[in-house]
Design a protein around this motif. Structure first.
Motif, PDB file in Angstrom:
ATOM      1  N   ASN A   1     -46.048  -2.411 114.610  1.00  0.00           N
ATOM      2  CA  ASN A   1     -47.649  -2.491 114.298  1.00  0.00           C
ATOM      3  C   ASN A   1     -48.329  -3.766 114.113  1.00  0.00           C
ATOM      4  O   ASN A   1     -47.415  -4.714 114.014  1.00  0.00           O
ATOM      5  N   TRP A   2     -49.437  -3.900 114.364  1.00  0.00           N
ATOM      6  CA  TRP A   2     -50.136  -5.304 114.056  1.00  0.00           C
ATOM      7  C   TRP A   2     -51.309  -5.225 113.771  1.00  0.00           C
ATOM      8  O   TRP A   2     -52.043  -4.001 113.855  1.00  0.00           O
ATOM      9  N   SER A   3     -52.093  -6.500 113.414  1.00  0.00           N
ATOM     10  CA  SER A   3     -53.606  -6.414 113.152  1.00  0.00           C
ATOM     11  C   SER A   3     -54.163  -7.427 114.094  1.00  0.00           C
ATOM     12  O   SER A   3     -54.640  -6.949 115.152  1.00  0.00           O
ATOM     13  N   THR A   4     -54.559  -8.423 113.642  1.00  0.00           N
ATOM     14  CA  THR A   4     -55.211  -9.398 114.416  1.00  0.00           C
ATOM     15  C   THR A   4     -54.193 -10.198 115.347  1.00  0.00           C
ATOM     16  O   THR A   4     -52.970 -10.206 114.776  1.00  0.00           O
ATOM     17  N   PRO A   5     -54.712 -11.081 116.199  1.00  0.00           N
ATOM     18  CA  PRO A   5     -53.741 -12.067 116.848  1.00  0.00           C
ATOM     19  C   PRO A   5     -53.043 -12.951 115.827  1.00  0.00           C
ATOM     20  O   PRO A   5     -51.662 -13.106 116.123  1.00  0.00           O
ATOM     21  N   ASP A   6     -53.443 -13.060 114.649  1.00  0.00           N
ATOM     22  CA  ASP A   6     -52.868 -14.130 113.846  1.00  0.00           C
ATOM     23  C   ASP A   6     -51.545 -13.359 113.040  1.00  0.00           C
ATOM     24  O   ASP A   6     -50.416 -13.875 112.735  1.00  0.00           O
ATOM     25  N   SER A   7     -51.501 -11.735 113.048  1.00  0.00           N
ATOM     26  CA  SER A   7     -50.240 -11.285 112.679  1.00  0.00           C
ATOM     27  C   SER A   7     -49.063 -11.329 113.790  1.00  0.00           C
ATOM     28  O   SER A   7     -48.083 -10.773 113.154  1.00  0.00           O
ATOM     29  N   PHE A   8     -49.417 -11.761 115.023  1.00  0.00           N
ATOM     30  CA  PHE A   8     -48.329 -11.729 115.997  1.00  0.00           C
ATOM     31  C   PHE A   8     -47.215 -12.699 115.473  1.00  0.00           C
ATOM     32  O   PHE A   8     -45.936 -12.391 116.123  1.00  0.00           O
ATOM     33  N   ALA A   9     -47.266 -13.636 114.769  1.00  0.00           N
ATOM     34  CA  ALA A   9     -46.558 -14.730 114.150  1.00  0.00           C
ATOM     35  C   ALA A   9     -45.243 -13.910 113.537  1.00  0.00           C
ATOM     36  O   ALA A   9     -44.094 -14.485 113.505  1.00  0.00           O
ATOM     37  N   TRP A  10     -45.592 -13.026 112.817  1.00  0.00           N
ATOM     38  CA  TRP A  10     -44.689 -12.309 111.774  1.00  0.00           C
ATOM     39  C   TRP A  10     -44.539 -10.731 112.171  1.00  0.00           C
ATOM     40  O   TRP A  10     -43.572 -10.168 111.427  1.00  0.00           O
ATOM     41  N   CYS A  11     -45.491 -10.113 112.695  1.00  0.00           N
ATOM     42  CA  CYS A  11     -45.420  -8.410 112.652  1.00  0.00           C
ATOM     43  C   CYS A  11     -44.219  -8.203 113.388  1.00  0.00           C
ATOM     44  O   CYS A  11     -44.072  -6.882 113.284  1.00  0.00           O
ATOM     45  N   PHE A  12     -43.483  -8.678 114.273  1.00  0.00           N
ATOM     46  CA  PHE A  12     -42.281  -8.196 114.804  1.00  0.00           C
ATOM     47  C   PHE A  12     -41.121  -8.792 114.327  1.00  0.00           C
ATOM     48  O   PHE A  12     -40.009  -8.706 114.723  1.00  0.00           O
ATOM     49  N   ALA A  13     -41.237  -9.717 113.075  1.00  0.00           N
ATOM     50  CA  ALA A  13     -40.114 -10.245 112.617  1.00  0.00           C
ATOM     51  C   ALA A  13     -38.948  -9.188 112.154  1.00  0.00           C
ATOM     52  O   ALA A  13     -39.476  -8.302 111.498  1.00  0.00           O
ATOM     53  N   GLY A  14     -37.894  -9.257 112.136  1.00  0.00           N
ATOM     54  CA  GLY A  14     -36.898  -8.508 111.847  1.00  0.00           C
ATOM     55  C   GLY A  14     -36.397  -7.338 112.799  1.00  0.00           C
ATOM     56  O   GLY A  14     -35.849  -6.470 112.419  1.00  0.00           O
ATOM     57  N   ILE A  15     -37.136  -7.228 113.814  1.00  0.00           N
ATOM     58  CA  ILE A  15     -37.108  -6.113 114.785  1.00  0.00           C
ATOM     59  C   ILE A  15     -36.138  -6.542 115.794  1.00  0.00           C
ATOM     60  O   ILE A  15     -36.581  -7.417 116.674  1.00  0.00           O
ATOM     61  N   PRO A  16     -35.136  -5.885 116.083  1.00  0.00           N
ATOM     62  CA  PRO A  16     -34.298  -6.449 117.051  1.00  0.00           C
ATOM     63  C   PRO A  16     -34.920  -6.269 118.557  1.00  0.00           C
ATOM     64  O   PRO A  16     -35.695  -5.356 118.743  1.00  0.00           O
ATOM     65  N   ARG A  17     -34.427  -7.142 119.463  1.00  0.00           N
ATOM     66  CA  ARG A  17     -34.980  -7.109 120.839  1.00  0.00           C
ATOM     67  C   ARG A  17     -34.066  -6.078 121.764  1.00  0.00           C
ATOM     68  O   ARG A  17     -33.008  -5.649 121.280  1.00  0.00           O
ATOM     69  N   ARG A  18     -34.590  -5.326 122.714  1.00  0.00           N
ATOM     70  CA  ARG A  18     -34.167  -4.559 123.454  1.00  0.00           C
ATOM     71  C   ARG A  18     -33.546  -2.978 122.908  1.00  0.00           C
ATOM     72  O   ARG A  18     -32.366  -2.842 122.966  1.00  0.00           O
ATOM     73  N   GLN A  19     -34.364  -2.853 122.103  1.00  0.00           N
ATOM     74  CA  GLN A  19     -34.016  -1.539 121.426  1.00  0.00           C
ATOM     75  C   GLN A  19     -35.190  -0.657 121.739  1.00  0.00           C
ATOM     76  O   GLN A  19     -36.228  -0.885 122.130  1.00  0.00           O
ATOM     77  N   ILE A  20     -35.119   0.858 121.153  1.00  0.00           N
ATOM     78  CA  ILE A  20     -36.055   1.737 121.336  1.00  0.00           C
ATOM     79  C   ILE A  20     -37.239   1.536 120.095  1.00  0.00           C
ATOM     80  O   ILE A  20     -36.542   1.080 118.856  1.00  0.00           O
ATOM     81  N   VAL A  21     -38.153   1.489 120.431  1.00  0.00           N
ATOM     82  CA  VAL A  21     -39.417   1.161 119.443  1.00  0.00           C
ATOM     83  C   VAL A  21     -40.203   2.431 119.743  1.00  0.00           C
ATOM     84  O   VAL A  21     -40.538   3.100 120.512  1.00  0.00           O
ATOM     85  N   ALA A  22     -41.261   2.440 118.650  1.00  0.00           N
ATOM     86  CA  ALA A  22     -42.311   3.723 118.485  1.00  0.00           C
ATOM     87  C   ALA A  22     -43.622   2.984 117.960  1.00  0.00           C
ATOM     88  O   ALA A  22     -43.616   1.778 117.358  1.00  0.00           O
ATOM     89  N   LEU A  23     -44.526   3.531 118.331  1.00  0.00           N
ATOM     90  CA  LEU A  23     -46.169   3.018 117.793  1.00  0.00           C
ATOM     91  C   LEU A  23     -47.077   4.174 117.988  1.00  0.00           C
ATOM     92  O   LEU A  23     -46.874   5.460 118.670  1.00  0.00           O
ATOM     93  N   ALA A  24     -48.171   4.154 117.219  1.00  0.00           N
ATOM     94  CA  ALA A  24     -49.328   5.208 117.328  1.00  0.00           C
ATOM     95  C   ALA A  24     -50.278   4.598 117.936  1.00  0.00           C
ATOM     96  O   ALA A  24     -50.747   3.217 117.665  1.00  0.00           O
ATOM     97  N   VAL A  25     -50.948   5.246 119.093  1.00  0.00           N
ATOM     98  CA  VAL A  25     -52.202   4.611 119.591  1.00  0.00           C
ATOM     99  C   VAL A  25     -53.555   4.503 118.867  1.00  0.00           C
ATOM    100  O   VAL A  25     -53.822   5.797 118.383  1.00  0.00           O
ATOM    101  N   PRO A  26     -54.141   3.875 118.398  1.00  0.00           N
ATOM    102  CA  PRO A  26     -55.365   3.819 117.740  1.00  0.00           C
ATOM    103  C   PRO A  26     -56.392   4.388 118.458  1.00  0.00           C
ATOM    104  O   PRO A  26     -56.473   4.857 119.860  1.00  0.00           O
ATOM    105  N   ASP A  27     -57.842   4.386 117.778  1.00  0.00           N
ATOM    106  CA  ASP A  27     -58.975   5.019 118.804  1.00  0.00           C
ATOM    107  C   ASP A  27     -59.725   3.947 119.636  1.00  0.00           C
ATOM    108  O   ASP A  27     -60.224   3.113 119.180  1.00  0.00           O
ATOM    109  N   VAL A  28     -59.084   3.919 120.738  1.00  0.00           N
ATOM    110  CA  VAL A  28     -59.448   2.575 121.769  1.00  0.00           C
ATOM    111  C   VAL A  28     -60.575   2.917 122.222  1.00  0.00           C
ATOM    112  O   VAL A  28     -61.122   2.058 123.319  1.00  0.00           O
TER     113      VAL A  28
END
Length: 262
Positions: free
Chosen positions: A138-165
């Motif tokens: 999950n993420w919010s604004t581009p400012d969150s990209f610095a930390w919002c993926f921290a702690g998540i291993p690379r090359r794993q299965i991930v999940a997300l929900a698509v917002p109202d685009v």
């Protein structure tokens, strides 16, 4: 030590609401977000997403499904406030996604980071008990990209929900965050709650889409209303179908839009 300390046989229930005394996990990032352990497992094609709030009567289905938290936050806040009860519940599923605590763009930065911390902490806590855990990104604004993926291993299965685009700003933020996520995590499979934009699909990053529950429920309701013989349904008076006032038609149309936004 106080005079009453000897009366404490055990700590009060809310003595450690931050769970610092319970567990303090290693973190390979400057913010202290707990690192999830790498896990390897394969998902069957029949594997489905089932809500954390699914009734207990669905126990057989739970054993073959992944628990998801694509709900309003208050509906699963108890997994944090009562982690043992949450552990017992997610343990009934084949596996679970990490909680999807909200990262609203207008929330203070520290609140967004706190929600990411809680999601990571619970995922690691569940892993300690042998539960299969898939990170929810999950993420919010581009400012969150610095930390919002921290702690998540690379090359794993991930999940997300698509917002109202349909909202241009939301769409742009989602697209930017999605490409950043691919670059940072290089997931082997992406579980999508909703429908991913065609422009975001990449041959190197396979996706598996799941229809949201509200969409499935709406489709089931519409199917149930369709007459089996192709004629008019018997449960609605003919005059009501034939002479529906214009304002009623408009209201029905608006109700359909509202249902689509849920």
């Amino acid at each position: 030590m106080t005079r009453s300390s000897r009366n404490w046989v055990r700590m009060p229930g809310n003595f450690d609401p931050l769970h610092i005394r319970r567990r303090h996990y290693p973190a390979g990032n400057p913010w202290g977000f707990p690192d999830l352990m790498k896990q390897r497992f394969n998902l069957n094609e029949e594997t489905k997403l089932l809500s954390y709030r699914a009734p207990d009567t669905s126990t057989p289905a739970q054993g073959e499904s992944l628990c998801h938290f694509f709900l309003d936050d208050y509906r699963f806040e108890s997994v944090w406030t009562k982690p043992d009860a949450g552990l017992s519940r997610v343990g009934r599923f084949w596996g679970t996604l990490t909680p999807d605590f909200s990262l609203y763009t207008d929330w203070p930065l520290i609140v967004q980071q706190w929600n990411h911390y809680r999601s990571q902490w619970l995922g690691r806590y569940w892993q300690e008990f042998g539960i299969r855990v898939i990170p929810t990104v999950n993420w919010s604004t581009p400012d969150s990209f610095a930390w919002c993926f921290a702690g998540i291993p690379r090359r794993q299965i991930v999940a997300l929900a698509v917002p109202d685009v349909r909202n241009v700003v939301v769409k742009e933020r989602f697209e930017t965050g999605y490409w950043t996520m691919l670059e940072r995590l290089e997931p082997t499979l992406i579980l999508i709650c909703g429908k991913l934009l065609t422009s975001l699909k990449h041959p190197d990053y396979p996706v598996r889409e799941f229809a949201p529950r509200w969409e499935t429920w709406r489709r089931e309701k519409l199917t149930a209303k369709e007459p089996a013989n192709g004629g008019e349904s018997n449960d609605t008076p003919k005059f009501k179908r034939k002479f529906t006032p214009k304002f009623t038609q408009r209201k029905s149309h608006e109700s359909g839009q509202a249902a689509h936004l849920v």
